[in-house]
Write a protein that holds these residues in place. Sequence first.
Motif, short mmCIF file in Angstrom:
data_model
loop_
_atom_site.label_atom_id
_atom_site.label_comp_id
_atom_site.label_asym_id
_atom_site.label_seq_id
_atom_site.Cartn_x
_atom_site.Cartn_y
_atom_site.Cartn_z
N ARG A 1 -21.70 -10.78 80.82
CA ARG A 1 -20.36 -10.67 80.23
C ARG A 1 -19.65 -12.02 80.29
O ARG A 1 -19.43 -12.56 81.37
N PRO A 2 -19.26 -12.57 79.13
CA PRO A 2 -18.60 -13.88 79.14
C PRO A 2 -17.14 -13.79 79.57
O PRO A 2 -16.49 -12.74 79.47
N GLY A 3 -16.61 -14.92 80.02
CA GLY A 3 -15.24 -14.98 80.49
C GLY A 3 -14.21 -14.63 79.43
O GLY A 3 -13.16 -14.05 79.73
N VAL A 4 -14.51 -14.94 78.15
CA VAL A 4 -13.54 -14.64 77.09
C VAL A 4 -13.35 -13.14 76.92
O VAL A 4 -12.24 -12.67 76.63
N VAL A 5 -14.41 -12.38 77.12
CA VAL A 5 -14.31 -10.92 77.01
C VAL A 5 -13.53 -10.36 78.20
O VAL A 5 -12.68 -9.47 78.05
N VAL A 6 -13.81 -10.89 79.38
CA VAL A 6 -13.07 -10.46 80.58
C VAL A 6 -11.59 -10.79 80.42
O VAL A 6 -10.71 -9.96 80.71
N LEU A 7 -11.28 -11.99 79.92
CA LEU A 7 -9.88 -12.39 79.73
C LEU A 7 -9.20 -11.49 78.70
O LEU A 7 -8.04 -11.10 78.89
N ALA A 8 -9.90 -11.15 77.62
CA ALA A 8 -9.33 -10.25 76.62
C ALA A 8 -9.01 -8.89 77.23
O ALA A 8 -7.94 -8.31 76.97
N ALA A 9 -9.90 -8.40 78.08
CA ALA A 9 -9.66 -7.10 78.75
C ALA A 9 -8.47 -7.19 79.70
O ALA A 9 -7.65 -6.26 79.77
N VAL A 10 -8.34 -8.30 80.41
CA VAL A 10 -7.20 -8.49 81.32
C VAL A 10 -5.89 -8.52 80.53
O VAL A 10 -4.90 -7.89 80.92
N VAL A 11 -5.88 -9.24 79.41
CA VAL A 11 -4.67 -9.31 78.59
C VAL A 11 -4.30 -7.92 78.07
O VAL A 11 -3.13 -7.54 78.08
#
Length: 198
Positions: free
Chosen positions: A6-16
């Motif tokens: 899982r890339p960081g951009v997907v994790v960041l999108a989920a956090v947002v």
Amino acid sequence: MAPNRRPGVVVLAAVVLGVMAAGGLVHAILGLATSTGTVDRFRAAAGQAGVDRSEVDGFVALLRVGAGISTAVAVGAAVLLVALAVGNLRGANRVRITTWVVCGLGLLCGCGTLATVIAQRTVPLTSTADDQMTTELIRALSDAYPSWWVPLTAGLSVAQALGYFVVATLLVLPAANAFFRGRTPVPVQPPVPSPPNW
């Protein structure tokens, strides 16, 4: 097939998405918490303006219905955003597409809310003799909200619009594309034959 890391951009999108869900819920809860004081101030201001009590009661009922609808929408939106966050973290491409649609709609709604708040505060109320009572009611209702309510609502609208834009952008980046479309096959181990039982 197993998903790629899982890339960081997907994790960041989920956090947002999660932060946006929480922000919407907090706004709805604050709206409910301040509604009694808003109604009291509205009744007092409308009474001083000489507005008929039945008209005031009608506006109060409308205010309470609006607060209930707003809370229900906030809860539904929060559930949807959390579900989208979880689905994106799992790498479901259909969820990513749904997220883009929700982000587009959310961006439009956020801009619309901001425009409405600005218009309510900047466009002067004018009235004819026929709608003088309505004008007084609207003015009294506008003044009844706490002084921090309009800046909070405007700020949240801007933050939500930016959040939707950020999420849509993060989910279109190459790392996200590779995560949602690419899968690495899991090596299949041939079954080990068991010795015959004689």
